[in-house]
Design a protein around this motif. Sequence first.
Motif, PDB file in Angstrom:
ATOM      1  N   LYS A 191       3.653   1.862  -1.300  1.00  0.00           N
ATOM      2  CA  LYS A 191       4.262   2.186  -2.586  1.00  0.00           C
ATOM      3  C   LYS A 191       3.379   3.106  -3.424  1.00  0.00           C
ATOM      4  O   LYS A 191       3.877   3.836  -4.279  1.00  0.00           O
ATOM      5  CB  LYS A 191       4.567   0.906  -3.362  1.00  0.00           C
ATOM      6  CG  LYS A 191       5.703   0.074  -2.771  1.00  0.00           C
ATOM      7  CD  LYS A 191       5.944  -1.167  -3.594  1.00  0.00           C
ATOM      8  CE  LYS A 191       7.094  -2.002  -3.017  1.00  0.00           C
ATOM      9  NZ  LYS A 191       7.327  -3.244  -3.804  1.00  0.00           N
ATOM     10  N   ASN A 192       2.077   3.058  -3.158  1.00  0.00           N
ATOM     11  CA  ASN A 192       1.145   3.884  -3.925  1.00  0.00           C
ATOM     12  C   ASN A 192       1.013   5.251  -3.244  1.00  0.00           C
ATOM     13  O   ASN A 192      -0.038   5.608  -2.698  1.00  0.00           O
ATOM     14  CB  ASN A 192      -0.209   3.194  -4.029  1.00  0.00           C
ATOM     15  CG  ASN A 192      -1.103   3.826  -5.085  1.00  0.00           C
ATOM     16  OD1 ASN A 192      -0.770   4.861  -5.657  1.00  0.00           O
ATOM     17  ND2 ASN A 192      -2.238   3.209  -5.339  1.00  0.00           N
ATOM     18  N   LYS A 193       2.081   6.017  -3.265  1.00  0.00           N
ATOM     19  CA  LYS A 193       2.080   7.333  -2.613  1.00  0.00           C
ATOM     20  C   LYS A 193       1.134   8.299  -3.303  1.00  0.00           C
ATOM     21  O   LYS A 193       0.628   9.234  -2.671  1.00  0.00           O
ATOM     22  CB  LYS A 193       3.496   7.905  -2.580  1.00  0.00           C
ATOM     23  CG  LYS A 193       4.470   7.123  -1.727  1.00  0.00           C
ATOM     24  CD  LYS A 193       5.835   7.783  -1.706  1.00  0.00           C
ATOM     25  CE  LYS A 193       6.805   7.041  -0.793  1.00  0.00           C
ATOM     26  NZ  LYS A 193       7.059   5.666  -1.273  1.00  0.00           N
ATOM     27  N   GLN A 234      -8.857  -2.790  -5.648  1.00  0.00           N
ATOM     28  CA  GLN A 234      -7.543  -2.532  -6.214  1.00  0.00           C
ATOM     29  C   GLN A 234      -6.456  -3.459  -5.672  1.00  0.00           C
ATOM     30  O   GLN A 234      -5.493  -3.747  -6.378  1.00  0.00           O
ATOM     31  CB  GLN A 234      -7.149  -1.070  -5.950  1.00  0.00           C
ATOM     32  CG  GLN A 234      -7.932  -0.067  -6.766  1.00  0.00           C
ATOM     33  CD  GLN A 234      -7.357   1.330  -6.659  1.00  0.00           C
ATOM     34  OE1 GLN A 234      -6.491   1.596  -5.828  1.00  0.00           O
ATOM     35  NE2 GLN A 234      -7.837   2.233  -7.492  1.00  0.00           N
ATOM     36  N   SER A 235      -6.582  -3.891  -4.420  1.00  0.00           N
ATOM     37  CA  SER A 235      -5.462  -4.608  -3.806  1.00  0.00           C
ATOM     38  C   SER A 235      -5.790  -5.995  -3.287  1.00  0.00           C
ATOM     39  O   SER A 235      -4.882  -6.823  -3.123  1.00  0.00           O
ATOM     40  CB  SER A 235      -4.895  -3.774  -2.645  1.00  0.00           C
ATOM     41  OG  SER A 235      -5.885  -3.558  -1.657  1.00  0.00           O
ATOM     42  N   HIS A 253       0.826  -1.205   0.000  1.00  0.00           N
ATOM     43  CA  HIS A 253       0.000   0.000   0.000  1.00  0.00           C
ATOM     44  C   HIS A 253       0.863   1.260   0.000  1.00  0.00           C
ATOM     45  O   HIS A 253       0.538   2.250  -0.669  1.00  0.00           O
ATOM     46  CB  HIS A 253      -0.910   0.014   1.229  1.00  0.00           C
ATOM     47  CG  HIS A 253      -2.016  -0.992   1.173  1.00  0.00           C
ATOM     48  ND1 HIS A 253      -2.871  -1.107   0.104  1.00  0.00           N
ATOM     49  CD2 HIS A 253      -2.421  -1.933   2.073  1.00  0.00           C
ATOM     50  CE1 HIS A 253      -3.759  -2.064   0.329  1.00  0.00           C
ATOM     51  NE2 HIS A 253      -3.503  -2.578   1.523  1.00  0.00           N
ATOM     52  N   MET A 294      -1.877   7.759  -4.391  1.00  0.00           N
ATOM     53  CA  MET A 294      -3.223   7.622  -3.864  1.00  0.00           C
ATOM     54  C   MET A 294      -3.320   8.045  -2.405  1.00  0.00           C
ATOM     55  O   MET A 294      -4.267   8.731  -2.005  1.00  0.00           O
ATOM     56  CB  MET A 294      -3.697   6.165  -4.008  1.00  0.00           C
ATOM     57  CG  MET A 294      -5.087   5.908  -3.456  1.00  0.00           C
ATOM     58  SD  MET A 294      -5.551   4.165  -3.562  1.00  0.00           S
ATOM     59  CE  MET A 294      -5.567   3.949  -5.340  1.00  0.00           C
ATOM     60  N   TRP A 295      -2.314   7.678  -1.604  1.00  0.00           N
ATOM     61  CA  TRP A 295      -2.407   7.891  -0.163  1.00  0.00           C
ATOM     62  C   TRP A 295      -1.946   9.283   0.268  1.00  0.00           C
ATOM     63  O   TRP A 295      -2.378   9.772   1.306  1.00  0.00           O
ATOM     64  CB  TRP A 295      -1.587   6.840   0.587  1.00  0.00           C
ATOM     65  CG  TRP A 295      -2.161   5.474   0.536  1.00  0.00           C
ATOM     66  CD1 TRP A 295      -1.699   4.408  -0.179  1.00  0.00           C
ATOM     67  CD2 TRP A 295      -3.318   5.000   1.215  1.00  0.00           C
ATOM     68  NE1 TRP A 295      -2.494   3.309   0.019  1.00  0.00           N
ATOM     69  CE2 TRP A 295      -3.496   3.650   0.874  1.00  0.00           C
ATOM     70  CE3 TRP A 295      -4.236   5.597   2.087  1.00  0.00           C
ATOM     71  CZ2 TRP A 295      -4.546   2.886   1.365  1.00  0.00           C
ATOM     72  CZ3 TRP A 295      -5.283   4.837   2.587  1.00  0.00           C
ATOM     73  CH2 TRP A 295      -5.426   3.500   2.227  1.00  0.00           C
TER      74      TRP A 295
END
Length: 228
Positions: A13-15, A68-69, A11, A17-18
């Motif tokens: 790694k998806n900077k 998504q995950s 999670h 989105m977060w």
Amino acid sequence: MNRTMSVLRMHAKNKMMWVYVPIFILCINFAVNLLISLLLIDPPPMYTGGIIQLYVYMFVMGIIIIPQSFPLALGLSVSRKNYFLGTTSIIILVSTAFAFLWCITAQIEQQSDYWGGNLHFFTIPYLNDGTVFEQFCIYFILMMNFYYVGLVISSVHRRYGNIGLLVLFICCTLLLGIGGFAFYYYQWWITLIRWLNDISAFHISLWMIPFGLCCAMLSYLLLRKSTV
């Protein structure tokens, strides 16, 4: 624990989105409202409520995170328990960071005389009446609750599909309708207003903790029975 950390790193790694997207939305909204407040001559206090977008974003994240995950994580031989713990860990970190950032910006806003244009963007009446610690707890608990409500919706869809989601919305609509009618017919709303006047936002946020925990447990139970 290693599997949980793997989900957390997945999670993280998806900077975009977060981190980047919510900050970008807040910055654009703040810039627009600040420009309007500075252009006005002797403006009245402006309570834009723009910071509420952060809660809406957390709600949306709870809805889209599973599609998504979840299949990817199970494809990597991660158990449903570890997936849930890893996903919970990332939202705790994100909520903590944003709550801390909100506390800082609220203090800056007050010290700067509301940005010189009487703009109340990060400070909201009632929510900012307590200490900084109480404000942090309010922001954090609210974000967690919004996220888990979205996660429950997504978990129901993952477990029961469109039919389950339709049944959920029908039940929620009926409950809200019956509850609203009861509050109006029996005049419970008068008692509610009096109760809200006698209690702080911090104490209300504490009452929301059991609701958030119930949503978290329900989403976990639904994911345990969900297929990829």
